[in-house]
Design a protein around this motif. Structure first.
Motif, mmCIF file in Angstrom:
data_model
loop_
_atom_site.group_PDB
_atom_site.id
_atom_site.type_symbol
_atom_site.label_atom_id
_atom_site.label_comp_id
_atom_site.label_asym_id
_atom_site.label_seq_id
_atom_site.Cartn_x
_atom_site.Cartn_y
_atom_site.Cartn_z
ATOM 1 N N ALA A 1 0.838 -1.204 0.000
ATOM 2 C CA ALA A 1 0.000 0.000 0.000
ATOM 3 C C ALA A 1 0.872 1.253 0.000
ATOM 4 N N ARG A 2 1.953 1.217 0.781
ATOM 5 C CA ARG A 2 2.866 2.361 0.820
ATOM 6 C C ARG A 2 3.501 2.578 -0.553
ATOM 7 N N ASN B 1 -0.138 6.822 15.089
ATOM 8 C CA ASN B 1 1.034 5.937 15.020
ATOM 9 C C ASN B 1 2.297 6.719 14.643
ATOM 10 N N PRO B 2 2.785 7.600 15.528
ATOM 11 C CA PRO B 2 3.888 8.499 15.169
ATOM 12 C C PRO B 2 5.195 7.798 14.816
ATOM 13 N N GLU B 3 5.492 6.644 15.449
ATOM 14 C CA GLU B 3 6.749 5.943 15.138
ATOM 15 C C GLU B 3 6.729 5.431 13.698
ATOM 16 N N GLU B 4 5.632 4.774 13.319
ATOM 17 C CA GLU B 4 5.500 4.293 11.948
ATOM 18 C C GLU B 4 5.475 5.471 10.971
ATOM 19 N N ALA B 5 4.865 6.566 11.403
ATOM 20 C CA ALA B 5 4.775 7.749 10.539
ATOM 21 C C ALA B 5 6.160 8.330 10.242
ATOM 22 N N GLU B 6 7.061 8.280 11.219
ATOM 23 C CA GLU B 6 8.421 8.779 10.980
ATOM 24 C C GLU B 6 9.130 7.927 9.925
ATOM 25 N N GLU B 7 8.918 6.614 9.989
ATOM 26 C CA GLU B 7 9.487 5.722 8.959
ATOM 27 C C GLU B 7 8.886 6.054 7.593
ATOM 28 N N TRP B 8 7.597 6.294 7.577
ATOM 29 C CA TRP B 8 6.893 6.634 6.356
ATOM 30 C C TRP B 8 7.431 7.943 5.766
#
Length: 289
Positions: A207-208, A241-248
């Motif tokens: 999806a990403r 989900n800020p941690e996943e968002a930083e990876e994104w």
């Protein structure tokens, strides 16, 4: 030159504190949780909202009361000549239509902008309005310019779960069950007024990739001239989900090297329909003054 006040709502992602720093008014969006009213950013934080969401509380969105909106305008017009108000997209909420109706009582002193923006793209509209005001444009001119740019934006969103689309009646329980078993992740888009389906893929990683590919196509296609002129803004957003968002955000940066990326939590008015763990990529043309 008119003295112009600028108003938005909390769907823009601009907090009350940021609003004070920017010199703009931010109307908090109301939510009913288990039949009790909360105001975003005042009596309801992002963290509290997701706790309620995860506990399967009854959550519904609402819009600011006409009395509160007009009360704010009346106070501002004691000090300012005009007001420019930038609400969330009229395609996603009745808030804009309500404000436009109320503005008719103010004899051209209140200009409500319907430029189909939400979250990070709505934030950019507010920044554009500030720049136009500071350049000496009137309230009517600011409204006209922002509305002319309304389709020069794009948002893609993927979800962690189909639960909330099912709950909101956007997909059937059977489709949600099959999608969950197959690990299907929908990619949704906002191209103008509505939140629509864009693609359905297996797994969040795919999806990403799909969202990045879609945004790259927008940059290379319909927004190519704006990109060449340095007029495009690139943004990211997420739901809880800020941690996943930083990876994104890092992944976006690798796809669009050299571009500045602004990231905010996604508007709670959208989050309550798509749930925790979503990721989004957005872009919009900024106004050149």
């Amino acid at each position: 030159m008119s003295k112009i006040a600028i108003v938005t709502d909390s769907n823009s992602g601009i907090t009350q504190e940021e609003g004070r720093r920017l010199g703009v008014s931010v109307i908090p969006m109301p939510f009913f949780i288990n039949e009790k009213m909360y105001l975003e950013g005042i009596t309801l934080s992002q963290e509290e909202f997701y706790q309620w969401l995860k506990s399967d509380a009854s959550i519904s969105t609402s819009q600011p009361s006409p009395g509160e909106t007009m009360g704010l305008w009346d106070n501002l017009l004691k000090e300012y000549d005009e007001i420019v108000q930038i609400p969330m997209s009229s395609g996603l909420s009745a808030t804009c239509a309500t404000a436009m109706g109320l503005a008719q009582e103010y004899e051209g002193r209140v200009h409500v902008v319907d430029n189909q923006r939400i979250s990070v793209t709505q934030r950019q509209s507010l920044e554009d309005a500030i720049a136009l005001r500071d350049a000496g444009r009137s309230g009517a001119e600011i409204k006209k310019i922002l509305e002319e740019e309304k389709f020069n934006s794009s948002i893609y969103i993927t979800l962690e779960t189909l639960k909330y689309l099912k709950k909101g009646g956007r997909i059937t329980p059977a489709a949600a069950a099959i999608g969950t078993v197959l690990n299907l992740k929908p990619v949704l888009q906002i191209q103008g007024e509505k939140l629509d389906a864009f693609a359905k893929v297996r797994g969040k990683k795919q999806a990403r990739r799909t969202m990045l590919k879609a945004m790259k196509a927008d940059f290379d296609g319909r927004f190519a001239q704006f990109v060449q002129n340095g007029e495009m803004c690139l943004q990211a957003a997420y739901t809880g989900n800020p941690e996943e968002a930083e990876e994104w955000k890092q992944e976006i940066q690798e796809t669009f090297p050299g571009m500045e990326i602004h990231m905010d939590p996604l508007s709670l008015s959208v989050a309550c329909h798509i749930g925790y763990g979503s990721l989004a990529i957005a872009c919009c043309k900024k106004v050149t003054v």
